[in-house]
Design an enzyme around this catalytic site. Structure first.
Site, PDB file in Angstrom:
ATOM      1  N   HIS A   8       0.862  -1.192   0.000  1.00  0.00           N
ATOM      2  CA  HIS A   8       0.000   0.000   0.000  1.00  0.00           C
ATOM      3  C   HIS A   8       0.901   1.246   0.000  1.00  0.00           C
ATOM      4  O   HIS A   8       0.729   2.166   0.794  1.00  0.00           O
ATOM      5  CB  HIS A   8      -0.962  -0.016   1.181  1.00  0.00           C
ATOM      6  CG  HIS A   8      -1.961  -1.135   1.093  1.00  0.00           C
ATOM      7  ND1 HIS A   8      -3.304  -0.919   0.875  1.00  0.00           N
ATOM      8  CD2 HIS A   8      -1.812  -2.480   1.134  1.00  0.00           C
ATOM      9  CE1 HIS A   8      -3.933  -2.098   0.809  1.00  0.00           C
ATOM     10  NE2 HIS A   8      -3.053  -3.048   0.968  1.00  0.00           N
ATOM     11  N   TYR A  52       4.456  -5.206   9.395  1.00  0.00           N
ATOM     12  CA  TYR A  52       4.363  -3.740   9.325  1.00  0.00           C
ATOM     13  C   TYR A  52       5.543  -3.120  10.080  1.00  0.00           C
ATOM     14  O   TYR A  52       6.106  -2.102   9.665  1.00  0.00           O
ATOM     15  CB  TYR A  52       3.074  -3.234   9.969  1.00  0.00           C
ATOM     16  CG  TYR A  52       1.787  -3.468   9.211  1.00  0.00           C
ATOM     17  CD1 TYR A  52       1.670  -4.447   8.239  1.00  0.00           C
ATOM     18  CD2 TYR A  52       0.657  -2.698   9.490  1.00  0.00           C
ATOM     19  CE1 TYR A  52       0.471  -4.654   7.576  1.00  0.00           C
ATOM     20  CE2 TYR A  52      -0.541  -2.901   8.820  1.00  0.00           C
ATOM     21  CZ  TYR A  52      -0.633  -3.881   7.874  1.00  0.00           C
ATOM     22  OH  TYR A  52      -1.820  -4.085   7.241  1.00  0.00           O
TER      23      TYR A  52
END
Lengths: 179, 352
Positions: free
Chosen positions: B64, B333
């Protein structure tokens, strides 16, 4: 200051508590950043309050270290080993104190809430800053590895005193009688 | 001194023990850190594979990567406060939000029209210092249920160095191995993306637990349901690489954009550990309040850029479920965040 053969009982208690906490913490640290299993979240949740506990204990420990009588090293130990022993002990104190603060500062710099569970949050100790995080995050890993190596060297030396030299050095922290 | 002498044999055995104990601990330490098990799935492996798909783009998120920051606030109506004790759900509570709209994939220069999957990430900052971070996607369910499935999908869809495109044979083998992806492939085939982030609705996909005041847990999923009418992507938009960002700025210039936070309560037998399956449509839903987005800012140097939208950063009152993807998302992440913050610092001329 009067001559003692043992460390103060409170200092011995804190030493062994911290030994367990720090070794556990080092294992949790390397495991939690690697694993993608369900252990990850649990380990991260333990890491922060345990780190705070170590920080509090090291402050108590340093206070005890300065305000209680310290048993001298036996005369049989050569000067270079004494120097090494003192250096490694102060290195351990420095890292034990710095590592939780680096962790806290690193989370602060990234804007992560420093959660302790149950809705408790520690305030940030540095402002949110990418450059600071970029320095503190690798530093946290580096100090962890150095701390692990120093703790292992300390453990090897302790075992050497306990099992081979049997000169009372191990007993002074264990609280056991010299055999 | 009553120190009895050790025999040479005893001495050697004891010296061996002095060395063996730290050595054993060191090996255990290496094992715990995953260094001895390179075949084991790790955060490193996930991020490395993502990079192989999206290419290397230092300073950007590994997935993303293309997006825009937004600022807004969440106003709770109190409806969810019976299920979660998080202060942000209390009636009338207004919580500042720093968010991000993005398109899936690791390429920050990808054309908006090339990627059907879009996301909304939000950070709710409670007054007590706690935060709720959530990353949601405009898809109805996740392609796979497990971390291994996600990794295998990444590997199978990696571009072939020879053609620059994914190898169809590998993808076929993957589908045989993970048939749970079939509903997703069918869905995406028939999906027509909208003309705006503002009209998309975004789903948590993963399940979580709301914890109420009596400590009871409620298995939930949530969605940000848009209040903006939806229009399909136009032919003209398919010629503009950045139409989503331009559209968002244009709309925000005319006024704020709103979403309802809709929480779905699991029914008996609904699994919290399978994000690839939607729960039945008759499940009870709660409208918990309204998200109002007022401003958009470029992501580079923007307020969302240094935020890791880790789905396990949760306030008291919201907890993780047994969904295995949550832990993997959190670990990966963090890895991506550590890499890009360092790269950004180097790019800014402040390397360590």
């Amino acid at each position: 200051m009067k001559q003692v053969a043992y460390f103060h009982p409170a200092l011995r208690l804190v030493h062994w508590l911290m030994a367990l906490a720090i070794v556990t913490m080092l294992f949790i640290g390397v495991a939690m950043v690697s694993t993608v299993s369900s252990l990850h979240g649990m380990l991260v949740a333990i890491h922060k309050p345990l780190g705070l506990m170590i920080l509090v204990l090291v402050v108590v420990r340093l206070w005890l270290r300065f305000y209680t009588a310290i048993p001298p090293l036996p005369g049989s130990i050569p000067a270079w080993q004494r120097t090494l022993a003192h250096l490694s002990h102060w290195a351990l104190y420095a890292m034990m104190l710095a590592q939780p603060l680096i962790g806290w500062a690193m989370l602060s710099a990234a804007g992560y809430p420093v959660t302790l569970g149950g809705g408790l949050v520690l305030p940030p100790i540095v402002p949110v800053n990418n450059d600071w995080y970029a320095i503190l995050r690798p530093l946290h890993s580096l100090v962890a590895l150095l701390l692990f190596l120093t703790v292992m060297a300390h453990l090897a030396a302790a075992l050497l005193h306990a099992l081979v030299l049997r000169d009372g050095v191990f007993n002074s922290m264990a609280g056991t009688r010299k055999r | 001194m009553t120190n009895s002498q050790l025999t040479t044999g005893q001495k050697v055995a004891r010296l061996a023990l002095v060395g063996a104990v730290p050595l054993a601990l060191a090996i255990l330490f290496l094992w715990a850190g995953g260094w001895l098990t390179p075949q084991r799935l790790s955060a490193d492996k996930l991020v490395t594979t993502l990079q192989q798909s999206g290419g290397e783009h230092p300073g950007y998120r590994r997935n993303h990567a293309k997006g825009v920051c937004v600022i807004g606030e969440f106003r709770a109506n109190g409806n969810a406060s019976a299920y979660s004790r998080a202060p942000l759900f209390a009636q009338g509570a207004t919580t500042p939000v720093t968010g991000r709209f993005a398109i899936a994939g690791g390429n920050p220069a990808a054309p908006d029209y090339a990627v059907p999957v879009r996301s909304m990430a939000l950070q709710f900052q409670q007054a007590d210092g706690q935060q709720w971070r959530t990353g949601m996607n405009a898809i109805p369910f996740f392609p796979v249920a497990t971390v291994q499935g996600f990794y295998d999908q990444l590997v199978a869809s990696r571009p072939d160095p020879a053609t620059g495109k994914p190898d169809p044979a590998k993808m076929k083998a993957f589908v045989l191995q993970h048939p749970e992806i079939k509903p997703f492939l069918a869905w995406i085939k028939g999906y027509v993306p909208s003309s705006s982030w503002s009209s998309d609705s975004f789903n948590s996909l993963n399940a979580f637990r709301f914890i109420d005041k009596s400590n009871a847990a409620h298995l939930v999923r949530w969605s940000m349901v848009s209040q903006t009418p939806r229009q399909p992507e136009t032919a003209e938009e398919k010629t503009d690489k950045d139409f989503l960002q331009k559209d968002l700025e244009q709309r925000l210039a005319n006024g704020p954009l709103k979403w309802d936070l809709v929480v779905t309560l699991a029914g008996a037998g609904d699994a919290g550990n399978d994000a690839s399956k939607v729960w039945p449509a008759d499940r009870q839903t709660i409208n918990a309040g309204t998200l109002t987005v007022t401003r958009a800012l470029p992501q580079q140097q923007g307020p969302c850029n240094d935020i890791n939208y880790d789905p396990l950063i949760l306030p008291d009152g919201i907890a993780a479920s047994d969904d295995p993807l949550l832990n993997a998302r959190s670990a990966a992440y963090a890895k991506s965040y550590n890499l890009r913050t360092r790269e950004q610092s180097e790019q800014a001329g402040h390397p360590l």
